[in-house]
Scaffold this active site. Structure first.
Site, PDB file in Angstrom:
ATOM      1  N   HIS A  98       0.610  33.226 -35.058  1.00  0.00           N
ATOM      2  CA  HIS A  98       0.988  33.442 -33.648  1.00  0.00           C
ATOM      3  C   HIS A  98       2.492  33.765 -33.680  1.00  0.00           C
ATOM      4  CE1 HIS A  98       1.000  33.272 -29.413  1.00  0.00           C
ATOM      5  NE2 HIS A  98       0.562  32.048 -29.185  1.00  0.00           N
ATOM      6  N   ARG A 109       0.086  30.968 -21.166  1.00  0.00           N
ATOM      7  CA  ARG A 109       1.453  31.343 -21.507  1.00  0.00           C
ATOM      8  C   ARG A 109       1.559  32.709 -22.178  1.00  0.00           C
ATOM      9  NH1 ARG A 109       1.170  26.321 -20.849  1.00  0.00           N
ATOM     10  NH2 ARG A 109      -0.817  26.648 -21.847  1.00  0.00           N
ATOM     11  N   THR A 110       0.786  32.928 -23.219  1.00  0.00           N
ATOM     12  CA  THR A 110       0.991  34.142 -24.012  1.00  0.00           C
ATOM     13  C   THR A 110       0.656  35.386 -23.192  1.00  0.00           C
ATOM     14  OG1 THR A 110       0.338  32.823 -25.909  1.00  0.00           O
ATOM     15  CG2 THR A 110       0.519  35.196 -26.252  1.00  0.00           C
ATOM     16  N   LYS A 153     -21.358  44.059 -25.209  1.00  0.00           N
ATOM     17  CA  LYS A 153     -22.518  44.895 -25.565  1.00  0.00           C
ATOM     18  C   LYS A 153     -22.585  45.121 -27.070  1.00  0.00           C
ATOM     19  CE  LYS A 153     -21.405  47.695 -21.549  1.00  0.00           C
ATOM     20  NZ  LYS A 153     -20.888  49.049 -21.238  1.00  0.00           N
ATOM     21  N   ARG A 201      -5.252  38.866 -28.595  1.00  0.00           N
ATOM     22  CA  ARG A 201      -5.605  37.517 -29.065  1.00  0.00           C
ATOM     23  C   ARG A 201      -7.085  37.530 -29.412  1.00  0.00           C
ATOM     24  NH1 ARG A 201      -4.021  31.851 -26.368  1.00  0.00           N
ATOM     25  NH2 ARG A 201      -2.124  32.434 -27.504  1.00  0.00           N
TER      26      ARG A 201
END
Ligand code: CP
Length: 316
Positions: A143, A65-66, A94, A115
């Site tokens: 959030h 969704r986000t 890395k 995120r």
């Protein structure tokens, strides 16, 4: 931030890392812009408000969704999207730090949507960003854009954002959507009923902060019966990936389930909300009931994120 400010707009050129940085006036501004964006979304027009602007979508944790609603929002406003959904395909595999990645991406894009699995990581990278940064979920932290569209959904479903009793149910310890929404509801002076197993209670410091800073009424309980008369029941999944003991996860995975039996006992105006994805906590038999609002809620992610992108990148 001051509410009702004049000029380019309260979010213009700002970071959005926590719902707590927004006051009631700014949230109302975002929700009003979201209404305008909802009209654009429904008419399927493409107004090119963000033509020539680039959003970097940087997801160090899984998302449907986000990530995709942010990308859809940017495309709908005529902007472009670059980014990644798999950090293993980037130089973080890395050993590049988040701060260095943010510094580099700031040269490639006009706004960074990030995120990350670690609470506070995005706040920690702010000094490395030279373009606005949006927290799309940081571990068990915050959030904020989820909370904004949760509020938008509540306003649409209930017709108001005040004088509500909202039951927050389940994993109140790990759920960043819960943590952001609790503050968003508190900013509007609403009462909260916190329902969880003992092991998954909302952190005591957060409960105390909500009570002290906003003066709201909070009740804590472990029985789902306490949600029967709530105006809204908000029930995210148990956050399996954040449990240190998987046996404990299995014990509580289906601790609370919204099913037809619950709906038959609940108030006729009690709506069911969830940030989704769902696992076991909402029986699909409820999906077609009129008070099951979670899929309508998820769709609001697009217009609300259109509003956030437009207000940060372009102002009012
Ligand atoms: N609600 C939410 O954040 O969903 P995703 O994890 O799919 O983005």
């Amino acid at each position: 931030m001051e509410s009702g400010s004049k000029g380019p707009g309260s979010l213009f050129n700002r970071n959005l890392v926590s719902i707590k940085q927004l006051d009631k006036g700014v949230i109302e501004e975002i929700l009003a812009e979201s209404e305008r964006m909802l009209e654009i979304y429904k008419s399927n027009s493409r107004p090119n408000l963000l033509a020539g602007r680039i959003m970097a979508s940087m997801f160090f944790e899984p998302s449907t969704r986000t990530r995709l609603s942010f990308e859809s929002a940017m495309h709908r406003l005529g902007g472009s999207v670059i980014g990644f959904a798999d950090p293993l395909s980037t130089s973080s595999a890395k050993g590049e730090t988040l701060s260095d990645t943010v510094r580099i991406m700031s040269a490639y894009a006009d706004i960074l949507v990030i995120r990350h699995p670690t609470e506070g990581a995005i706040t920690g990278a702010l000094d490395s960003a030279s373009v606005p940064l949006v927290n799309a979920g940081d571990g068990t932290g915050q959030h904020p854009t989820q909370a904004l569209y949760d509020l938008f959904a509540i306003k649409k479903e209930k017709g108001r954002l005040t004088n509500l009793n909202v039951a927050l149910v389940g994993d109140l310890k790990h759920g960043r959507a819960i943590h952001s929404l609790a503050y968003a509801l508190a900013i509007f002076g609403n009462s909260l009923t916190l329902i969880s197993p003992q092991s998954l209670k909302m952190p005591a410091s957060m409960v105390a902060d909500l009570e002290r800073s906003y003066g709201i009424r909070i009740i804590q309980h472990d029985s789902l019966d306490q949600a029967l008369n709530a105006d809204a029941v908000y029930i995210p999944r148990m956050q399996k990936e954040r449990f240190s003991d998987q046996k404990e996860y299995e014990r509580v995975a289906a601790y609370y389930v919204i099913d037809k039996r619950f709906m038959a006992m609940a108030g006729s105006d009690t709506i069911i909300l969830s940030p989704l994805p769902r696992t076991m906590e909402i029986n699909p038999e409820v999906d077609t009931m009129k008070n099951a609002a979670y899929f309508r809620q998820a769709a609001y992610g697009v217009p609300v994120r259109m509003a956030v992108l437009k207000m940060i990148l372009k102002g009012r």
